[in-house]
Design an enzyme around this catalytic site. Sequence first.
Site, PDB file in Angstrom:
ATOM      1  N   MET A 341       0.753  -0.976  -0.067  1.00 39.63           N
ATOM      2  CA  MET A 341      -0.027   0.233   0.112  1.00 39.63           C
ATOM      3  C   MET A 341       0.892   1.268   0.015  1.00 39.63           C
ATOM      4  SD  MET A 341      -3.285  -0.584  -0.190  1.00 39.63           S
ATOM      5  CE  MET A 341      -3.746   1.056  -0.001  1.00 39.63           C
ATOM      6  N   GLU A 419      -0.737  -3.254  10.081  1.00 37.57           N
ATOM      7  CA  GLU A 419      -1.957  -3.146  11.011  1.00 37.57           C
ATOM      8  C   GLU A 419      -1.375  -3.412  12.403  1.00 37.57           C
ATOM      9  OE1 GLU A 419      -5.516  -1.419   9.674  1.00 37.57           O
ATOM     10  OE2 GLU A 419      -3.396  -0.651   9.406  1.00 37.57           O
ATOM     11  N   SER A 446      -7.039   0.409   7.703  1.00 35.55           N
ATOM     12  CA  SER A 446      -8.446  -0.034   7.090  1.00 35.55           C
ATOM     13  C   SER A 446      -8.950  -0.508   8.375  1.00 35.55           C
ATOM     14  CB  SER A 446      -8.011  -1.042   6.100  1.00 35.55           C
ATOM     15  OG  SER A 446      -7.435  -2.273   6.706  1.00 35.55           O
ATOM     16  N   ASN A 470      -6.756  -0.791  -2.538  1.00 34.10           N
ATOM     17  CA  ASN A 470      -5.523  -1.835  -3.201  1.00 34.10           C
ATOM     18  C   ASN A 470      -5.943  -1.983  -4.554  1.00 34.10           C
ATOM     19  OD1 ASN A 470      -3.099  -2.757  -3.535  1.00 34.10           O
ATOM     20  ND2 ASN A 470      -3.569  -4.798  -2.738  1.00 34.10           N
ATOM     21  N   GLU A 479     -11.660   7.108   0.914  1.00 33.71           N
ATOM     22  CA  GLU A 479     -12.477   7.331   2.238  1.00 33.71           C
ATOM     23  C   GLU A 479     -11.713   8.270   2.924  1.00 33.71           C
ATOM     24  OE1 GLU A 479     -15.191   3.611   3.104  1.00 33.71           O
ATOM     25  OE2 GLU A 479     -13.176   3.593   4.116  1.00 33.71           O
TER      26      GLU A 479
END
Length: 699
Positions: A341, A419, A446, A470, A479
């Site tokens: 990402m 994450e 996310s 992605n 967003e």
Amino acid sequence: MTTPTSIRTGSAPILAKDHVLRLEDIGDGHLAVTLLSTEDGGPFVLGRDAMDMIAQVLDHIGGDRDVRGLLFCSEHPSVFCAGADVDAMAKVKNANEAREAVREGQELFEQLAHFPAPTVALIHGACIGGGLELALACQARAATPDPKTKLGLPEIKLGIIPAWGGSSRLPRLIGLSAAVPLITAGKLVNAKTALRLGMVDGVVPRELLVREGLEFARKLRKGEPVRRLRRGIGQKLLEGTPPGRALFTSTARRAVRKATKGHYPAPEAALDVMTRGITQRMPESLELERDAVVPLLETAAHQNLLRIFHMTRDSRRPEVYGSGKNAPLPSETCVIGGGVMGAGIVALLIGKGFNVRLVDPDEGALSRAWKGVKKEIERRVRRGDLNPAEGKMRLARLSVSTAVNGLRRTDLVIEAAPERLDLKHVILKQVSAAVPESAIIATNTSSFPIGDLALAVSDPSRFIGLHFFNPPGRMPLLEVIRGEHTSDSAVARGLRLALALGKTPIVVCDGPGFLVNRLLGPYFVEAGRLAEEGVPIPLVDEAVWRFGMPMGPFRLMDEVGLDIIVDASSHVGDRGEYEHKAPPLVERLVEQKKLGKKTGEGFFRYAKGRRRGKKTGPTCARLLKELGTQSSGTDHDLQSIANRLMGRMVAEARRIIGEDLVLSGEDVDIGTIFGIGFPPFRGGLLQWAETTAHPERRS
């Protein structure tokens, strides 16, 4: 080039009309029609005023023997002509009015096509829809190699066909085999490809466009071709004989039906017009266009696609989000994290002209990211999307570092680390201390709520979520996440950046999973329940695919990665408010290290990045038996399966709206179309729910 407000040709004055067009005498009997930008700097659009003005120019100078050439160009920096006025299209009241509007456009471009002096379109920037139909009506075309120069007829994306002569002229110009895929898919091509196909006759820098146009006009006056195109014997046999055309038509029809799944009537209508019209005279071919486009204007697919166009256009106007109109863009940016990402966001930023520093403590990750970005730039140079100089400039905008330092002039930092909450907290504390107080700090998380991450930021008012999907360079949705303490200014700057990156943004208030991932949670849970009830996994995916989604829920989970599904669901589901816990089958597959496409097996089997067959993988089949799940052996209605899955997302979407997490239901439709792949012809998740009578869809 002079820029008088009026000139006299023969005995008739031609006046320039503000923000429509300007007619200029460029010497030696040549006139230039410059398509002007709008008052607010927008591109030239073929609305009523523009069409009338072009007709007036052609009427007044058409009989003047002193006119030796007419050149069309644009003053806009990135758009030659944006096509027809879509707002006017939406106001058409009935079929008769629609037919008359189409006829008027056809007659204008026919008048241009038969203009007595040479006509040349000088194309810099986007030349799409009606803009390309105008250019096709000219006798010759030249374009610039600039990356902003794109040509195409994307009317299909609005559920209609090119009907101002585009469906008739393009096949005649470049052949059926080249024109059909361009029109039926609404593809845009760069200048290099347009030259190869024969859509343009020359590609030169913008500074030489007028010179090239004058040379084309000279050749046309002498009866010389501006360019000689040769068609191979295979193309001649396929397109120039009745048996060949019949074979081509049947093959193309099968390809169109496979691509559209029968949901979109416009591509097949366009194919019919092109294959029938090319054997007829131009007036009859134009009549075929009229007969095809008018019924399409009344279809639900067109109405839904037109609605989507207006929704996304509105979201592309920062002023609808308050202070976004005047929000500054960053000049120096930083991305933390060199994974998939992070590297994708870096490539997107440098491609749009931003300077970027990529930070990752792992030199190996930095090296892989840098090489990946370089490889993508080289690929685009080979394809002709970029010239070599621009490719080098893009790579020069990227610098790398293993430490979070040297950021005192940075305007924007995007955290894109793995994450892990503890890791993100450490990074955000370092960033807060390293950047100036005016900088925006963003996270690409996310799953973690913005509020949890904001605890590590010294000033949470400047902290936002920028949730890319992605791959970041291809997925259109972004967003923009507003936390409890996020300022309006920070949101506005996030929106301005999204628009500058060419994204379709939606604003989502902080909450578990934000919008898209929160909707996917119950969708995946319901898919797991169907499997547990004995509905074959391939059948579930087929039902959703036939509904119009790009892939079914199980294939999607394999693509994302089952470990990521479990991890994300734990962040959302642990809060106890939402039914997002990953299905037991997913958790069991993760325990077996079968994570989907990246490990070669998940719900299905994969080899070299491709799915091997439609049957479930052996591990999945074994686990289903261990869970006591067996195929029910009964027939399953595909539509009911799809309705049930979509119904779960509809119910969750209504909860989201009830919690005021999005600005409106339209944001849900935008998010599901551009973030999940909900079929555009259905208008979006909530639009579909509101326009159907099936109770399952309203559950």
